[in-house]
Design an enzyme around this catalytic site. Sequence first.
Site, PDB file in Angstrom:
ATOM      1  CB  SER A 142       5.103  -1.913  12.341  1.00 21.68           C
ATOM      2  OG  SER A 142       4.765  -0.729  12.472  1.00 21.68           O
ATOM      3  CG  HIS A 163      -5.139   1.522   5.215  1.00 22.04           C
ATOM      4  ND1 HIS A 163      -5.122   2.962   5.922  1.00 22.04           N
ATOM      5  CD2 HIS A 163      -5.060   1.000   4.819  1.00 22.04           C
ATOM      6  CE1 HIS A 163      -3.915   2.858   6.679  1.00 22.04           C
ATOM      7  NE2 HIS A 163      -4.070   1.556   6.024  1.00 22.04           N
ATOM      8  CG  ASN A 180      -2.047   1.075   1.314  1.00 22.77           C
ATOM      9  OD1 ASN A 180      -1.524   2.222   0.654  1.00 22.77           O
ATOM     10  ND2 ASN A 180      -2.534   1.527   2.587  1.00 22.77           N
ATOM     11  CD1 TRP A 181       4.141   1.561  -3.193  1.00 22.97           C
ATOM     12  CD2 TRP A 181       4.150   2.504  -4.872  1.00 22.97           C
ATOM     13  NE1 TRP A 181       4.720   1.356  -3.640  1.00 22.97           N
ATOM     14  CE2 TRP A 181       5.185   1.772  -4.645  1.00 22.97           C
ATOM     15  CE3 TRP A 181       3.820   3.910  -5.560  1.00 22.97           C
ATOM     16  CZ2 TRP A 181       6.032   2.345  -5.876  1.00 22.97           C
ATOM     17  CZ3 TRP A 181       4.703   4.206  -6.678  1.00 22.97           C
ATOM     18  CH2 TRP A 181       5.672   3.044  -6.516  1.00 22.97           C
ATOM     19  CE  LYS A 182      -0.245   3.502   5.503  1.00 22.24           C
ATOM     20  NZ  LYS A 182      -0.120   3.556   6.433  1.00 22.24           N
ATOM     21  CD  GLU A 229      -2.915  -2.347   7.576  1.00 17.49           C
ATOM     22  OE1 GLU A 229      -2.323  -2.906   6.890  1.00 17.49           O
ATOM     23  OE2 GLU A 229      -4.024  -1.161   7.385  1.00 17.49           O
ATOM     24  N   GLY A 245       2.390   2.342  10.756  1.00 17.36           N
ATOM     25  CA  GLY A 245       3.718   3.220  10.746  1.00 17.36           C
ATOM     26  C   GLY A 245       4.191   3.082  12.205  1.00 17.36           C
ATOM     27  N   GLY A 250       3.041  -1.443   4.321  1.00 16.22           N
ATOM     28  CA  GLY A 250       2.606   0.230   3.697  1.00 16.22           C
ATOM     29  C   GLY A 250       4.106   0.992   3.344  1.00 16.22           C
ATOM     30  N   GLY A 251       5.335   1.058   4.510  1.00 14.46           N
ATOM     31  CA  GLY A 251       6.415   2.023   4.366  1.00 14.46           C
ATOM     32  C   GLY A 251       7.124   0.623   3.602  1.00 14.46           C
ATOM     33  CD  GLU A 303      -2.780   5.643   6.925  1.00 14.29           C
ATOM     34  OE1 GLU A 303      -2.983   5.777   5.497  1.00 14.29           O
ATOM     35  OE2 GLU A 303      -2.074   5.107   7.119  1.00 14.29           O
TER      36      GLU A 303
HETATM   37  P1  13P Z   1       3.203   0.197   7.514  1.00 15.81           P
HETATM   38  O1  13P Z   1       3.444  -1.056   7.472  1.00 15.81           O
HETATM   39  O2  13P Z   1       3.571   1.360   6.984  1.00 15.81           O
HETATM   40  O3  13P Z   1       2.845  -0.590   8.994  1.00 15.81           O
HETATM   41  O4  13P Z   1       1.955   0.599   7.248  1.00 15.81           O
HETATM   42  C1  13P Z   1       1.169  -0.517   7.083  1.00 15.81           C
HETATM   43  C2  13P Z   1      -0.359   0.175   6.164  1.00 15.81           C
HETATM   44  O5  13P Z   1      -1.412   0.883   6.598  1.00 15.81           O
HETATM   45  C3  13P Z   1      -0.787  -0.683   5.474  1.00 15.81           C
HETATM   46  O6  13P Z   1      -2.105  -0.183   4.804  1.00 15.81           O
END
Ligand code: 13P
Length: 266
Positions: free
Chosen positions: A209, A93, A10-12, A164, A170, A230-231, A95
């Site tokens: 994470s 998600h 997930n590149w956000k 999640e 994050g 994510g990251g 967010e």
């Molecule tokens: P991180 O892997 O950066 O913690 O993000 C997880 C995420 O929100 C994937 O959708």
Amino acid sequence: MTAAKLVVGNWKMNGSLVRVRAFADVVARDWPGCESVLCVPHPLLPAAQMAFGATPLRWGAQDCSAEDDGAFTGEVSARMIGELGARYVIIGHSERRLAHAETDGQIASKAQRALAAGLTPIVCVGENAEERDGEQTAMVLRRQLVQLVRALGRDLACVVIAYEPVWAIGTGAAAEPGLIERTHGFIADMLVFHAGPSASAVRILYGGSVNPRNAGVFLSCSRVAGLLVGGASLAPTDFMQICKAAAQCSDNAASVDGNTPIGQAS
Ligand code: 13P
């Protein structure tokens, strides 16, 4: 036999045309052979189609509208996403639940639209730190999932769920494998309780994470069908390492302290 694991990036709101192309170069050179998907921002979907079309990497979006079409300025429909060759869409998600006040009802409608457009919805659920500390995880997950189950009926089997925990996203503080195993067990039992035996086909991913160093531990949990990253999905070499861990994950996935239930499935 352990089913093949799924790795979703997930590149956000990150990335660019240049980064999509650079990612594709690494994928073409060094494909580990696992089922993987990269979910990019909507404007990068055409570039993803162009760059990944000839590779085994699939691509997807990070949200879709709960509507089909019409006067919904700024929205993007599931059908439009599907026309760009995407096969997956992340829905609900945390967010988006938080920053856009998305409700469980809207999330269920989005999942219905996604399925109607031929996409696989990856529906995110998870408790925040306050809810975890108040031992409300089971209640929160039940609330987040029950409308989805009712709205989809038998189609639920075509959905991917991503657990999640918000406190793990994050932060560098991933959940413990034992907690993940127990929580995935709770989700799986709850889906079968409400939707019947076909819901046992639902794949449940872990996200929060995840990085190349800890991915193998999560992937070796028998109830973890894959990862939502994510990251660490932004760097192609990190993402490929996680995909390699998934590809190597063998039949002997261990059940990690998954015996203490977090709540009743009902
Ligand atoms: P991180 O892997 O950066 O913690 O993000 C997880 C995420 O929100 C994937 O959708």
